[in-house]
Design a protein around this motif. Structure first.
Motif, PDB file in Angstrom:
ATOM      1  N   TRP A 149      72.884  54.784  14.267  1.00  0.00           N
ATOM      2  CA  TRP A 149      72.273  55.067  15.569  1.00  0.00           C
ATOM      3  C   TRP A 149      72.450  56.533  15.925  1.00  0.00           C
ATOM      4  O   TRP A 149      73.488  57.130  15.649  1.00  0.00           O
ATOM      5  N   GLN A 150      71.437  57.084  16.557  1.00  0.00           N
ATOM      6  CA  GLN A 150      71.463  58.464  17.022  1.00  0.00           C
ATOM      7  C   GLN A 150      71.196  58.480  18.522  1.00  0.00           C
ATOM      8  O   GLN A 150      70.387  57.695  19.029  1.00  0.00           O
ATOM      9  N   THR A 179      79.082  56.553  18.106  1.00  0.00           N
ATOM     10  CA  THR A 179      78.130  57.665  18.122  1.00  0.00           C
ATOM     11  C   THR A 179      78.469  58.653  19.233  1.00  0.00           C
ATOM     12  O   THR A 179      78.560  59.861  19.002  1.00  0.00           O
ATOM     13  N   GLN A 239      75.051  66.857  14.001  1.00  0.00           N
ATOM     14  CA  GLN A 239      73.606  66.719  14.185  1.00  0.00           C
ATOM     15  C   GLN A 239      73.101  65.363  13.720  1.00  0.00           C
ATOM     16  O   GLN A 239      72.113  64.860  14.248  1.00  0.00           O
ATOM     17  N   ALA A 240      73.768  64.745  12.746  1.00  0.00           N
ATOM     18  CA  ALA A 240      73.329  63.441  12.240  1.00  0.00           C
ATOM     19  C   ALA A 240      73.383  62.369  13.319  1.00  0.00           C
ATOM     20  O   ALA A 240      72.710  61.346  13.223  1.00  0.00           O
ATOM     21  N   TYR A 241      74.158  62.606  14.374  1.00  0.00           N
ATOM     22  CA  TYR A 241      74.315  61.626  15.451  1.00  0.00           C
ATOM     23  C   TYR A 241      73.327  61.839  16.593  1.00  0.00           C
ATOM     24  O   TYR A 241      73.396  61.165  17.609  1.00  0.00           O
ATOM     25  N   VAL A 242      72.421  62.819  16.432  1.00  0.00           N
ATOM     26  CA  VAL A 242      71.438  63.124  17.465  1.00  0.00           C
ATOM     27  C   VAL A 242      70.041  63.069  16.861  1.00  0.00           C
ATOM     28  O   VAL A 242      69.818  63.559  15.754  1.00  0.00           O
ATOM     29  N   GLN A 243      69.109  62.495  17.624  1.00  0.00           N
ATOM     30  CA  GLN A 243      67.707  62.479  17.209  1.00  0.00           C
ATOM     31  C   GLN A 243      67.283  63.915  16.909  1.00  0.00           C
ATOM     32  O   GLN A 243      67.707  64.849  17.581  1.00  0.00           O
ATOM     33  N   ASP A 244      66.451  64.116  15.920  1.00  0.00           N
ATOM     34  CA  ASP A 244      66.062  65.437  15.433  1.00  0.00           C
ATOM     35  C   ASP A 244      65.789  66.418  16.575  1.00  0.00           C
ATOM     36  O   ASP A 244      64.921  66.203  17.402  1.00  0.00           O
ATOM     37  N   SER A 258      72.392  58.122  10.609  1.00  0.00           N
ATOM     38  CA  SER A 258      73.739  58.604  10.937  1.00  0.00           C
ATOM     39  C   SER A 258      74.730  57.607  10.343  1.00  0.00           C
ATOM     40  O   SER A 258      74.343  56.488   9.997  1.00  0.00           O
TER      41      SER A 258
END
Length: 127
Positions: free
Chosen positions: A112-113, A26, A40-45, A108
């Motif tokens: 995990w994000q 990640t 962005q899929a690897y980070v919390q919204d 992700s």
């Protein structure tokens, strides 16, 4: 009369060394350089506005040669859908820093994000 059951609010963290691989992946995807698009899929919204700001800062770090970075993850603990770990990140110029980061389970490719707060902690290393 019903009795209330005790609730554990701060459950102890459980060691989870099996998560080191997905968490490392990640961070390394986020620090791989190139465009922020698709990461962005690897980070919390972050939301729309937050995403625009993070994308601009990320692209600036790429232009300044701060990325790609490489990361290693150690001392992983998990509490439900949250994991914390000591992450050592090394920039292309050799600067290395170890920092505690938090991750949340999320949609992700690694499952995990990086949490929003940890993203800003990691970004702080880039100046």
């Amino acid at each position: 009369m019903a009795t209330a059951e005790p609730v554990v609010v701060n459950a102890p963290l459980a060691p989870a060394p099996e998560l080191a691989g997905p968490l490392t992946q990640t961070v390394n995807v986020l620090g791989s350089g190139g465009s922020f698009s698709g990461k962005q899929a690897y980070v919390q919204d972050l939301g729309r506005i937050g995403g625009i700001g993070v994308s601009a800062k990320y692209n600036s770090a790429v232009e300044k040669g701060y990325l790609p970075l490489t990361a290693t993850v150690a001392d992983v603990d998990q509490n439900g859908n949250v994991a914390t770990a000591n992450v050592t990140a090394t920039l292309p110029n050799g600067v290395t820093r170890t920092m505690p980061l938090s991750f949340v389970q999320g949609p992700s490719p690694t499952g995990w994000q990086l949490s929003q707060q940890s993203l800003f902690t990691l970004a702080g290393m880039l100046g």
